[in-house]
Design an enzyme around this catalytic site. Structure first.
Site, PDB file in Angstrom:
ATOM      1  N   HIS A 133       0.826  -1.221   0.000  1.00  0.00           N
ATOM      2  CA  HIS A 133       0.000   0.000   0.000  1.00  0.00           C
ATOM      3  C   HIS A 133       0.859   1.270   0.000  1.00  0.00           C
ATOM      4  CE1 HIS A 133       0.264   0.172   4.554  1.00  0.00           C
ATOM      5  NE2 HIS A 133       0.231   1.463   4.289  1.00  0.00           N
ATOM      6  N   ASP A 157      -0.516  -7.320   1.387  1.00  0.00           N
ATOM      7  CA  ASP A 157       0.094  -5.991   1.472  1.00  0.00           C
ATOM      8  C   ASP A 157       1.616  -6.130   1.608  1.00  0.00           C
ATOM      9  OD1 ASP A 157       0.441  -3.312   1.671  1.00  0.00           O
ATOM     10  OD2 ASP A 157      -0.378  -3.112   3.711  1.00  0.00           O
ATOM     11  N   SER A 166       4.080   2.268   8.381  1.00  0.00           N
ATOM     12  CA  SER A 166       3.740   1.259   7.381  1.00  0.00           C
ATOM     13  C   SER A 166       4.960   0.775   6.620  1.00  0.00           C
ATOM     14  CB  SER A 166       2.787   1.854   6.355  1.00  0.00           C
ATOM     15  OG  SER A 166       1.493   1.735   6.838  1.00  0.00           O
TER      16      SER A 166
END
Ligand code: ARG
Length: 811
Positions: free
Chosen positions: A613, A667, A761
């Site tokens: 992502h 992801d 992330s």
């Protein structure tokens, strides 16, 4: 402590008035000028002129006579030294040069020196005076005195005095205190063990030095030394400043420079550091000027250190600031010992600080039987390069290495043992080395190419090409293709199938004995068992890189150059600042021109793992394009590159094809760097878990990064770390409305307050295995807000993507 003592605030004028120790060069008297009648003044002028002319010619005459006819005019020469006194103990009063015990002992030492000089016909002739400058604990009930002795020596005799001083050194060592006993009253005798005397660095006695000042600093509590005026104004001209640093008994002094900015020419301005309390040349461990490019950090061999700053008239610069502290004397954990296991790391003492002088360490490496040891020095700055490496060196299996080596140096042994010795002499220290060792199977020591009998590796296409490429023709031996019912060994030999698994090495590379089931070791394969490269399976939970060879082909311990934390001691919401170098695989992914956007983990010199992502195009932002990204490694404070920081362009991004923007399933993305990053203790890959690696619920894990420290917060500056627990997917799915897929895992603290957040992330969820090796359990992926109660963080389950990673990166 008095800030003046530390040189923290230093107004030169003020100091001059206060300090009784100052030595000035004679300055011309200032005469008072009075007014007189004009005639008288004229007469005076005439008289004055005549007198001046006469004295000028007289002076010229004298000078000519002195210099041309009397070349042997005596010149002052200063020697500094230390004396070890066996029958005296160090008293704390000796730290104060004004104390009575100091003065008394100093006078005894001066007398002793006088006696010693008097026994030498050369020295006694030119000796002027001695002064004792300091004392320190000499260890094992002895006292060390530091002194200066001045001689007045005619130019031609200088060398003979140097020689005489040198001989004194030996005499004191061998005859012990005989001279002392003979000539001093018995009650005053000093049992002199050793004397070290050397002419002082001439830059330190230059006649232009106007101010000499000493600061006595006890480093027990730690603190800061800075040059006068730092950083607002330049250091003063023509000064000799020295800081005598003392640690408690059985401790060492440690000095870490934060900044050093001096004139470029060391003949003019310099700092010089000694492993002593006096500037004795043999004990000089470093000299610097200009702006050094690397870390300056020093550790003494005993409990004293001397820092000196010498400046000349022109060109003054801001100076320096340094932290001092004390560290235990006990051999540091990183000095020698037995290293077992098939991989590991070690470094010179106090690395990346300079190693202390007069230190010796021996490491004995032992890897599994049947394998050989390979040691790779990724950093190597040990002494100066010389043919015999007689001063500072590293000795590997009897062969000495020294000097500075760029790139890495690898040394291999022929057996499973290797001994590595490190030695530093009295003077000049360097940063030292950082090394990783690894076991290898001798027949595998030429990965991808053919191994000749003489150990050379040649391109496998040269094998059986009719040309002797090995030099011993071993690449042309046994070149017939194996018959269909004959077994072809890894080394291309052909052996009868009846010899397979007969317990004998018929191939002579062991390959006919590899794929044999041994009772107990091998189980039938199930979904949860670890599969060795040879296809066999193991019962053991998480056998990879655990330091024990479990597969017959040792594939469970292959590729284990990962997951070690050299700096481990004990943004993220609810975390704390991590230690510099604690998470050497943490990467900051930065968008060109915008800065930090995501985290990532280092898998090898070339590959990173991050979240898919992070690399999705968003409107006009082309985040899926490699040229939009830069990877920053070795970083601690986001905005402050340090000497370990490495930046790389990204040459390729491989995002998982089935990444689902809505569910965040799959992801995960790989990033390839445009060139290898150097691996060192600040930049080191994390271990990838095998597809069957288990991370049971309740297991402790760590999240790290520069993300926001609260929901809707901003990115942090110091890398944060936080401890979370692995949460079972079934429990997690209850909390997260069944949104957790098989490719995800949950971790967090259910009562809230600790979590990853925006900006984290792509970064690692690290799990430290029982033997200390760190595995990448997850990739920070998503969450419901940050750190909310009953809302754990969701991570990409890396073990699920182990095959995918291999397919796309070869790792
Ligand atoms: N998606 C976020 C990012 O791009 C990370 C979210 C992690 N959130 C959490 N609560 N664990 O930085």
């Amino acid at each position: 402590m008095d800030p003046l003592e530390m040189g923290q605030k230093f107004s030169l004028r003020q100091e001059l008035d206060r300090d009784a120790n100052l030595q000035f060069l004679p300055a011309p008297d200032v005469r008072k000028v009075e007014k007189r009648p004009i005639l008288q003044r004229k007469l005076c002028i005439v008289f004055g002129l005549v007198a001046a002319a006469v004295s000028l010619s007289l002076l010229t005459g004298i000078l000519v006579w002195r210099f041309h006819l009397h070349q042997d005019m005596a010149k002052p020469r200063v020697y500094v030294g230390s004396m070890s006194i066996a029958n005296q103990r160090f008293l704390s009063d000796y730290e104060d040069p004004d104390s009575k015990p100091f003065v008394k002992m100093a006078s005894l030492v001066s007398q002793q020196l006088r006696v010693m000089y008097d026994t030498n016909t050369v020295l006694t002739k030119y000796f002027q005076r001695s002064s004792v400058e300091a004392f320190s604990d000499g260890g094992s009930d002895s006292l060390t005195a530091y002194y200066r002795s001045e001689f007045s020596i005619p130019e031609p005799q200088q060398d003979s005095v140097d020689v005489a001083v040198q001989s004194l050194q030996m005499a004191a060592g061998s005859q012990k205190s005989r001279q002392g006993r003979v000539l001093l009253k018995p009650q005053h005798s000093l049992n002199v063990d050793a004397v070290v005397t050397k002419a002082i660095d001439p830059r330190m006695t230059s006649s232009s030095l106007l101010v000499k000042k000493s600061f006595n600093v006890h480093v027990r509590e730690g603190g800061v030394i800075q040059s006068p005026g730092f950083p607002d104004s330049s250091y003063p001209s023509n000064v000799y400043l020295q800081w005598r640093l003392r640690a408690d008994a059985a401790h060492r002094v440690r000095l870490d420079f934060q900044k050093l900015i001096l004139e470029d020419d060391c003949q003019h301005d310099f700092v010089k550091i000694y492993d002593s309390l006096a500037p004795i040349e043999q004990t000089a461990i470093a000299e610097h000027c200009g702006i050094p490019q690397h870390l300056l950090s020093f550790v003494s061999s005993g409990n004293v250190m001397l820092l000196t700053l010498v400046t000349n008239k022109e060109k003054n610069f801001p100076g320096f600031i340094a932290n001092f502290s004390q560290v235990p004397l006990e051999p540091p954990a990183d000095c020698g010992g037995t290293l077992s296991g098939d991989v590991g790391q070690f470094s010179s003492p106090y690395f990346p600080s300079s190693y202390p002088p007069r230190t010796s360490c021996v490491w004995n490496i032992q890897v599994s039987k049947g394998k050989s040891v390979k040691v790779k020095f990724s950093k190597f700055y040990v002494g100066n390069d010389s043919i015999d490496c007689s001063r500072d060196y590293v000795e590997v299996n009897g062969r000495r290495l020294c000097g500075s080596k760029e790139g890495s140096t690898t040394v291999a042994s022929r057996s499973n043992l290797m001994s590595v010795k490190f030695n530093s002499d009295w003077s000049y220290v360097h940063q030292g080395f950082f090394a990783a060792f690894e076991a290898f199977i001798p027949s595998d020591s030429c990965p991808g190419s053919f191994r000749c009998s003489n150990g050379w590796c040649v391109d496998s296409r040269l094998h059986c090409d009719g040309v002797d490429d090995c030099g011993d023709a071993s690449d042309e031996e046994e070149c017939s293709a194996c018959a269909p019912n004959v077994f072809r060994c890894k080394n291309a030999r052909c052996v009868s199938r009846t010899t397979l698994c007969d317990g004998k090495d018929d191939c002579s590379d062991g390959s006919d004995e590899f794929k044999c089931e041994k009772s107990g070791d091998v189980t039938t394969c199930s979904d949860s068992s670890f599969r060795c490269k040879n296809g066999h399976c193991l019962d053991k939970v998480n056998p990879e890189c655990d330091g024990e060879v479990d597969c017959e082909d040792a594939s469970d311990e292959e590729a284990c150059q990962c997951g070690l934390q050299p700096y481990r001691s004990s943004r993220i919401v609810g975390g704390e600042a991590s230690q510099e170098g604690e998470w050497p695989w943490q990467v900051s992914l930065q968008l060109v021109g915008q800065g930090h956007a995501c985290g990532a983990s280092l898998l090898s010199g070339r590959w990173l793992l991050t979240a898919a992502h992070c690399v999705q195009d968003k409107g006009s932002a082309r985040h899926s394009q490699a040229d939009q990204w830069e990877a920053v490694l070795g970083q601690h404070i986001l905005s402050q590159p340090n000497e370990w920081t490495v930046r790389r362009k990204v040459s390729r991004i491989v995002a998982h094809r089935h990444f689902d923007q809505f569910t965040f399933d799959n992801d995960v993305a790989l990033m390839q760097l445009d060139s290898d990053v150097p691996l060192n203790q600040h930049i080191w890959p994390i271990c990838l878990p095998s597809p069957t690696h288990r991370f049971p619920a309740g297991q402790e894990a760590w999240i790290t990064g520069w993300g926001a420290s609260r929901e809707r917060g901003v990115a942090g500056s110091v890398m944060q770390k936080a401890k979370v627990g692995i949460i079972s997917s079934s429990v997690c799915n209850i909390a997260m409305n069944n949104e957790v897929t098989d490719g995800m895992m949950c971790a967090g603290v259910l009562k809230g307050g600790v979590d990853a957040c925006q900006g984290d992330s792509g970064g690692p969820l690290s799990v430290i295995s029982p033997n200390g090796r760190v595995f990448l359990a997850g990739v920070v992926s998503w969450g419901d807000g940050c750190a909310r109660r009953n809302k754990p963080g969701i991570y990409t389950r890396v073990s699920r993507y182990r095959k995918w990673i291999e397919e796309h990166s070869g790792i």
